[in-house]
Motif scaffolding. Structure first.
Motif, PDB file in Angstrom:
ATOM      1  N   ASN A 307     -33.903  86.622 -17.976  1.00 29.82           N
ATOM      2  CA  ASN A 307     -33.889  87.752 -16.975  1.00 29.82           C
ATOM      3  C   ASN A 307     -34.477  88.959 -17.478  1.00 29.82           C
ATOM      4  O   ASN A 307     -34.010  89.492 -18.485  1.00 29.82           O
ATOM      5  N   LYS A 314     -30.401  88.147 -12.171  1.00 34.19           N
ATOM      6  CA  LYS A 314     -30.227  87.519 -10.884  1.00 34.19           C
ATOM      7  C   LYS A 314     -29.556  86.441 -10.930  1.00 34.19           C
ATOM      8  O   LYS A 314     -29.662  85.318 -11.633  1.00 34.19           O
ATOM      9  N   ASP A 386     -38.435  82.841 -10.747  1.00 36.66           N
ATOM     10  CA  ASP A 386     -37.296  82.931 -11.592  1.00 36.66           C
ATOM     11  C   ASP A 386     -36.860  81.243 -11.666  1.00 36.66           C
ATOM     12  O   ASP A 386     -36.738  80.581 -10.645  1.00 36.66           O
TER      13      ASP A 386
END
Length: 509
Positions: A307, A314, A386
Motif C-alpha cells: 500500500n 486501503k 490494488d
C-alpha cells in the motif's frame, strides 16, 4: 559484481558513526557492524568456508544473528537460516538437503541443532555475544555475481517435505532497495521489529530495507507485546514491522495509551497474513499512524505488492505492485482476470527466487521460463490495480458447491468484541462435501459459546458461509512470525465435534 553486505559497507564509509543495530543491551554503528562482520568472515574462511558453501544459521533476532549472516555473505557463502524451534529431525533434514558445510548455533539454544549437526558429522560453531569483539583481521568482501545464490530459505508448505527457496544476491539487494523505496526509509529512520530474522519477512523487508536506507534496526529477540511497546518508546521508532497477531496483541497491551504517546511513529508495516479490517482501524486510532499492508512470499523475497504511503492503507487490500515488480491475476486457463474477479496471483520481477534447491520439477511447476511465479494464492485486482488476497488456493472451502473464502469469515469474526484470534477452515462433511469450522480464542472472562457465535454470524453472513462448527481454545497454533498455522489445527477432531454439535445442521446454502 556485488555482495549482500554492500549496503552496510556503503554506510560504513559515508556515515560510520550512525547506529545500525540496537539489541536488548547493545548497539553497533555501521562501521562496527562492518568490522565485526568481515572479521567473522575471516574466521569462517579460516574454517575452510569457500564461496558457494552452505552454512546453517540457528539464532534468534539478536545483533549477533546479523553479524553472522553478513559474515557468511562477505565470505561468499550461502546462508541457510532455520527456525530456532526446529526439532532435531527437522534440522537434520535441512542440513542434509542443503548439503551444509558448517552449522552456526546461538549459545542459548537447546541441543537440537548441535545434535543434528553431530549426527551428520558437520562441524558446529557456537555463536556468542563476543562475536562483535572477535580478534583478528577483517577479510576483503568476496565479489559475487547477482545471480549467485545467497540464501536458501525452507518453506514449510502444507504438504510434503519443506523446499529450499534459493534467493540470489540480486534478489536480496533488490528487496532492500524496493523496501526502502516503499517505506521511504532514510538514515533518520529507526525501525523496530519482533519478527524472526530467519524468516524472509524480517530478513528482506525489514533488515535489508533498513540497511539499504541507512537507518537503525532495533531487535526484539522474542516478541512480547509489552516488550515491543517498551522498544517503541525507548528507541522512538519511526517504523515498525509485524504480522496481524502482533498488532492485535499490542492493541490489548496498550489499552491505556494515547496516539500522542507514539507521535514519532510514521508507519507500521504488516504482512505474513491478511490483516483484519477491524484490527487495522483500531491500531491506527490507538497508535496514530498508518498501518500499511503488503504481500509477498518466501519465493519472492517477501515482495509483491504494498500500500502506498501517500494514498494510505486501503483496508482489505495489499496495495499495488511494488516498484520493478509485476502482479497479474489469472483464471484456471491462464487468461488475465478482469477487475474484481478472483483468480490465482502471479508475480514477476527482480525479487523472484532462482528456484527450489535441487528440485527442478518443483521449480518448473511454479516458475515459468519467462519469469512468472505461480503463487498458489487466490486474489483479485480492483480497477485501481490494488490486490485483494482472498485465500490460499488450498484453503478454499467448497460447501455444497459454493466457494467459501475463510478470510472473509475471519474478517467478520474479528469484529466480535470478545474474539482475540480466529481461524476458519473446512472439514469433511458427508452431506455438503465440506463444512465451515471456526476456531477462536476469546478475551479472558468471556462467556461466548459456540452456538451463540454461530447465531451471531447468521446476521452477518450468507447461510452457506456460517461456521456451524465452532471450537473455542485458549490460543491458536502459530508459526515463528506469529502467523496462525491452520495446518496445525486438528480437522479430524473438529469433524468428530460436529457429529455431536447442537448447532443447526440443516440449513439451505
Amino acid at each position: 559484481m556485488a555482495n549482500v553486505i554492500d549496503p552496510v559497507c556503503r554506510h560504513a564509509d559515508t556515515t560510520p558513526d550512525n547506529i545500525a543495530l540496537r539489541g536488548a543491551d547493545s548497539t553497533l554503528t555501521y562501521r562496527e557492524l562492518q568490522i565485526a562482520s568481515t572479521t567473522y568472515a575471516a574466521a569462517l574462511q579460516a574454517a575452510d568456508i569457500s564461496p558457494g558453501d552452505r552454512v546453517l544459521l540457528a539464532a534468534p533476532s539478536v545483533p549477533e544473528f546479523v553479524v553472522a549472516y553478513l559474515a557468511i555473505q562477505a565470505a561468499g557463502g550461502v546462508v541457510v537460516p532455520v527456525n530456532t524451534m526446529s526439532t532435531r529431525p527437522e534440522t537434520e533434514y535441512v542440513l542434509n538437503d542443503a548439503g551444509v558445510s558448517l552449522a552456526i548455533v546461538w549459545h542459548e539454544l537447546g541441543p537440537a541443532a548441535s545434535q543434528a549437526a553431530a549426527a551428520l558429522d558437520i562441524p558446529v560453531r557456537t555463536l556468542t555475544p563476543n562475536i562483535v569483539a572477535l580478534e583478528g583481521d577483517p577479510t576483503a568482501v568476496v565479489d559475487r555475481d547477482s545471480e549467485d545464490t545467497a540464501a536458501i530459505l525452507y518453506t514449510s508448505g502444507t504438504t510434503g517435505r519443506p523446499k529450499g527457496a534459493e534467493l540470489t544476491v540480486g534478489n536480496l539487494l533488490s528487496g532492500g532497495e524496493i523496501g526502502a523505496e516503499c517505506s521511504r526509509g532514510s538514515s533518520e529512520d529507526r525501525t523496530g521489529t519482533g519478527l524472526p530474522l530467519f524468516h524472509v519477512f524480517g530478513q528482506a523487508s525489514v533488515m535489508m530495507a533498513t540497511f539499504t536506507g541507512g537507518g537503525s534496526l532495533s531487535l526484539l529477540a522474542r516478541f512480547d507485546p509489552s516488550a515491543m511497546l517498551e522498544v517503541l518508546r525507548r528507541d522512538r521508532l519511526t517504523i515498525m514491522a509485524g504480522v496481524p497477531t502482533m498488532w492485535n496483541a499490542m492493541l490489548h497491551a496498550a489499552s491505556d495509551a494515547e496516539p500522542q504517546d507514539f507521535e514519532q511513529l510514521r508507519i507500521a508495516i504488516s504482512g505474513g497474513a491478511s490483516l483484519p479490517g477491524e484490527v487495522a482501524r483500531e491500531f491506527e486510532a490507538r497508535f496514530g499512524c498508518t498501518i500499511l499492508e503488503g504481500y509477498g512470499l518466501t519465493e519472492t523475497t517477501a515482495f509483491g505488492t504494498f500500500n502506498d504511503i501517500d494514498r494510505g492503507g486501503k483496508i482489505g487490500y495489499t496495495g499495488r505492485a511494488v516498484p520493478r515488480m509485476e502482479v497479474k491475476v489469472r483464471d484456471h486457463s491462464g487468461n488475465h482476470c478482469p477487475p474484481d474477479t478472483v483468480g490465482e496471483v502471479f508475480v514477476k520481477g527482480p525479487t523472484v527466487m532462482r528456484g527450489y534447491w535441487n528440485r527442478p520439477a518443483d521449480t518448473a511447476a511454479v516458475l515459468s521460463p519467462d519469469g512468472w511465479l505461480r503463487t498458489g494464492d487466490l486474489g483479485a485486482l480492483d480497477s485501481d490495480g490494488d490486490l485483494r488476497i482472498v485465500d490460499r488456493v488450498k484453503d478454499l472451502i467448497i460447501r455444497g458447491g459454493y466457494n467459501v473464502y475463510p478470510s472473509e469469515i475471519e474478517e467478520v469474526l474479528y469484529t466480535h468484541p470478545d474474539i482475540v484470534e480466529a481461524a476458519v477452515i473446512g472439514v469433511p462433511d458427508d452431506h455438503y462435501g465440506e463444512e465451515v469450522a471456526a476456531v477462536v480464542a476469546l478475551l479472558p472472562g468471556s462467556r461466548l459459546g459456540g452456538t451463540e457465535l454461530t447465531e451471531w454470524t447468521r446476521e452477518r453472513l450468507s447461510a452457506y458461509k456460517i461456521p456451524r462448527i465452532v471450537s473455542i481454545v485458549d490460543t491458536l497454533p502459530k508459526g515463528s512470525t506469529g502467523k496462525i498455522l491452520k495446518r496445525s489445527i486438528d480437522r479430524a477432531a473438529l469433524r468428530t465435534d460436529a457429529l455431536t454439535a447442537e448447532v443447526p445442521r440443516k440449513v439451505t446454502p
